[in-house]
Design a protein around this motif. Structure first.
Motif, PDB file in Angstrom:
ATOM      1  N   LEU A   1       0.845  -1.406  -0.125  1.00  0.00           N
ATOM      2  CA  LEU A   1      -0.042  -0.114   0.003  1.00  0.00           C
ATOM      3  C   LEU A   1       0.719   1.344   0.284  1.00  0.00           C
ATOM      4  O   LEU A   1       0.380   2.644   0.035  1.00  0.00           O
ATOM      5  CB  LEU A   1      -1.250   0.074   0.967  1.00  0.00           C
ATOM      6  N   SER A   2       1.804   1.176  -0.228  1.00  0.00           N
ATOM      7  CA  SER A   2       2.939   2.154   0.037  1.00  0.00           C
ATOM      8  C   SER A   2       2.558   3.342  -0.812  1.00  0.00           C
ATOM      9  O   SER A   2       2.827   4.281  -0.746  1.00  0.00           O
ATOM     10  CB  SER A   2       4.211   1.707  -0.874  1.00  0.00           C
ATOM     11  N   LEU A   3       2.365   3.451  -1.923  1.00  0.00           N
ATOM     12  CA  LEU A   3       1.756   4.602  -2.799  1.00  0.00           C
ATOM     13  C   LEU A   3       0.040   5.131  -2.863  1.00  0.00           C
ATOM     14  O   LEU A   3      -0.994   5.991  -3.193  1.00  0.00           O
ATOM     15  CB  LEU A   3       1.884   4.428  -3.964  1.00  0.00           C
ATOM     16  N   LEU A   4      -0.597   3.780  -1.927  1.00  0.00           N
ATOM     17  CA  LEU A   4      -2.086   4.790  -1.482  1.00  0.00           C
ATOM     18  C   LEU A   4      -2.393   4.630  -0.525  1.00  0.00           C
ATOM     19  O   LEU A   4      -3.576   4.778  -0.315  1.00  0.00           O
ATOM     20  CB  LEU A   4      -2.505   3.132  -2.144  1.00  0.00           C
ATOM     21  N   GLU A   5      -1.197   4.464   0.406  1.00  0.00           N
ATOM     22  CA  GLU A   5      -1.549   5.193   1.959  1.00  0.00           C
ATOM     23  C   GLU A   5      -3.421   6.306   2.163  1.00  0.00           C
ATOM     24  O   GLU A   5      -3.178   6.551   2.691  1.00  0.00           O
ATOM     25  CB  GLU A   5      -0.764   5.180   2.418  1.00  0.00           C
ATOM     26  N   ALA A   6      -2.493   7.333   1.117  1.00  0.00           N
ATOM     27  CA  ALA A   6      -3.075   8.585   1.265  1.00  0.00           C
ATOM     28  C   ALA A   6      -4.301   8.750   0.555  1.00  0.00           C
ATOM     29  O   ALA A   6      -4.929   9.674   1.866  1.00  0.00           O
ATOM     30  CB  ALA A   6      -2.498   9.852   0.695  1.00  0.00           C
ATOM     31  N   ALA A   7      -5.397   7.717   0.711  1.00  0.00           N
ATOM     32  CA  ALA A   7      -6.307   7.718   0.478  1.00  0.00           C
ATOM     33  C   ALA A   7      -7.189   7.599   1.630  1.00  0.00           C
ATOM     34  O   ALA A   7      -8.601   7.980   1.912  1.00  0.00           O
ATOM     35  CB  ALA A   7      -6.281   6.091  -0.120  1.00  0.00           C
ATOM     36  N   GLY A   8      -6.392   7.453   2.323  1.00  0.00           N
ATOM     37  CA  GLY A   8      -7.072   7.033   4.180  1.00  0.00           C
ATOM     38  C   GLY A   8      -8.502   6.522   4.246  1.00  0.00           C
ATOM     39  O   GLY A   8      -8.121   5.357   3.357  1.00  0.00           O
ATOM     40  N   GLU A   9      -9.937   6.563   4.536  1.00  0.00           N
ATOM     41  CA  GLU A   9     -10.971   5.746   5.015  1.00  0.00           C
ATOM     42  C   GLU A   9     -10.992   5.281   3.283  1.00  0.00           C
ATOM     43  O   GLU A   9     -12.159   4.796   3.704  1.00  0.00           O
ATOM     44  CB  GLU A   9     -11.754   6.455   5.489  1.00  0.00           C
ATOM     45  N   ARG A  10     -10.674   5.745   2.137  1.00  0.00           N
ATOM     46  CA  ARG A  10     -11.425   5.621   1.223  1.00  0.00           C
ATOM     47  C   ARG A  10     -10.970   4.509   0.793  1.00  0.00           C
ATOM     48  O   ARG A  10     -11.515   3.879  -0.005  1.00  0.00           O
ATOM     49  CB  ARG A  10     -10.654   6.751  -0.006  1.00  0.00           C
ATOM     50  N   LEU A  11      -9.969   3.900   1.124  1.00  0.00           N
ATOM     51  CA  LEU A  11      -8.846   3.172   0.315  1.00  0.00           C
ATOM     52  C   LEU A  11      -9.082   1.749   1.729  1.00  0.00           C
ATOM     53  O   LEU A  11      -9.176   1.342   2.503  1.00  0.00           O
ATOM     54  CB  LEU A  11      -7.605   3.207   1.285  1.00  0.00           C
ATOM     55  N   LEU A  12      -9.957   0.228   0.789  1.00  0.00           N
ATOM     56  CA  LEU A  12     -10.330  -0.917   1.251  1.00  0.00           C
ATOM     57  C   LEU A  12      -9.048  -1.771   0.237  1.00  0.00           C
ATOM     58  O   LEU A  12      -9.542  -2.349  -1.016  1.00  0.00           O
ATOM     59  CB  LEU A  12     -11.123  -1.208   0.713  1.00  0.00           C
TER      60      LEU A  12
END
Length: 384
Positions: free
Chosen positions: A121-132
């Motif tokens: 998830l190294s490039l996607l963590e900024a999505a916060g709660e939107r990330l699944l």
């Protein structure tokens, strides 16, 4: 070395099985057929193992969740195995000891690892709660119904699936079908794959079939690297995509605790195993599934290999206890993949061969249900 079993009060060989993955299921079945007189322990986060092969069908609405779950409790009971609902957070291979998330320390004589991998998830963590993230599966299945419900009540819901491998492609198809059947108002699905495209390792014909179906189903395919923002993803081609939810089916990475385990690891950090799926540095540790990598051949991380390596893992764990000869897992030259495409339709991929149709989905459904019946998943619910 022997470990003291509190229950027996005598010195007994202790086998610790970490993770209830596809390969470990074969170990449970094998131990149920043997009377080894050992102290066997299975460490797993919860009582159910979700079969990933049927997850897209569940998302699409073809299966109930119970259809896709294997109850580990009756399997453990029939094998005389103690269950501990927790997770590994540390392995000390020198001291033959594991540490669990609940603070428990356990010594072992033999260790079987089938804990899978983690989603990168190294490039996607900024999505916060939107990330699944797709893993852990238990978290995914808990959150998906809420996402589907939100999409059904919201205009122009936007879902972005990041990851162009088989998992990402199947998830995109399944989500689009779920949105269509639930009459989500103009909900859209976009699939972001790497610059090299979808389904790496599959034949051109398979990729062509998948791309054509993505277009036919109205799923936007983007080939670029994605970096999440608070409102979606920014792409390496300069574009951006808004997203109410980002499903991460990105590349896998090994559990971080392996770095301090003293086990021999490959360059990416996976447990290095030989043809017997035995650690190349600690022969009393065996591993199968996504947590390991073969030292002698290149073996893709795939549920197919985890399933077929399972009987070998089971044989070798028992053989190591009894001092018998070990077996090697020799993967087939070509593996069969049946990729679900949303409705009761699938693509078959076997080397250079490909096909598609509703008959392929029926074939996949038959194989998946046969696998589940093998472990009692379609029997009546287990009662204490």
């Amino acid at each position: 070395m022997s470990t003291i079993s509190v229950e027996q009060g005598i010195a007994m060989y202790r086998l610790i099985m970490a993770g209830g993955g596809h390969a470990q299921l074969s170990v449970l079945k094998a131990l149920a057929q043997k009377s080894l007189g050992i102290d066997a322990v299975l460490i797993t986060p919860g009582p159910y193992q979700i079969y990933s092969g049927m997850l897209p069908g569940w998302i699409a609405g073809h299966y109930s969740l119970s259809d896709c779950q294997i109850d580990l409790r009756p399997l453990a009971k029939s094998a005389g195995i103690r269950l501990i609902f927790s997770q590994l957070v540390k392995v000390n291979a020198k001291q033959h000891r594991v540490v669990l998330s609940n603070g428990m320390h356990l010594d072992y004589d033999g260790l079987s690892l089938d804990v899978g991998s983690e989603t990168d998830l190294s490039l996607l963590e900024a999505a916060g709660e939107r990330l699944l993230p797709i893993k852990p599966l238990a978290n995914f299945v808990r959150r998906w119904p809420t996402i589907l419900n939100t999409a059904s009540q919201q205009d122009h819901y936007q879902l972005v699936v990041v990851g162009g491998g088989a998992a990402g492609v199947e998830l995109a198809f399944a989500a689009q079908h779920a949105f269509a059947t639930q009459r989500c108002k103009q909900a859209t699905v976009a699939l972001v794959a790497s610059e090299s495209g979808i389904l790496p390792g599959h034949a051109k014909a398979v990729k062509h079939r998948a791309r054509a179906l993505l277009e036919q189903r109205g799923i936007t395919l983007v080939q670029a690297q994605a970096v999440s923002t608070s409102g979606g993803v920014t792409l390496s081609n300069g574009r951006s995509l808004a997203a109410d939810c980002i499903i991460a089916a990105t590349g896998a990475r090994p559990p971080t605790w392996l770095r301090d385990s003293d086990l021999a690891l490959d360059e990416k950090g996976y447990v290095l195993v030989d043809a017997h799926h035995r650690s190349t540095s600690h022969p009393n540790v065996l591993a199968a599934g996504d947590v390991c990598m073969r030292s002698d051949i290149k073996l893709a991380h795939s549920g197919v290999h985890a399933v077929f390596a399972g009987p070998v893992l089971a044989h070798n764990l028992i053989a190591a206890i009894n001092g018998h000869a070990l077996e090697s897992y020799r993967p087939r030259n070509k593996s069969l993949y049946l990729l679900a495409t949303g409705p009761k339709h699938a693509i078959a991929s076997w080397g250079a061969f490909s096909a598609q149709g509703h008959w392929v989905w029926r074939w996949k459904n038959w194989i998946d249900r046969r696998f589940m019946r093998k472990y009692g998943a379609l029997d009546n619910e287990y009662k204490e």
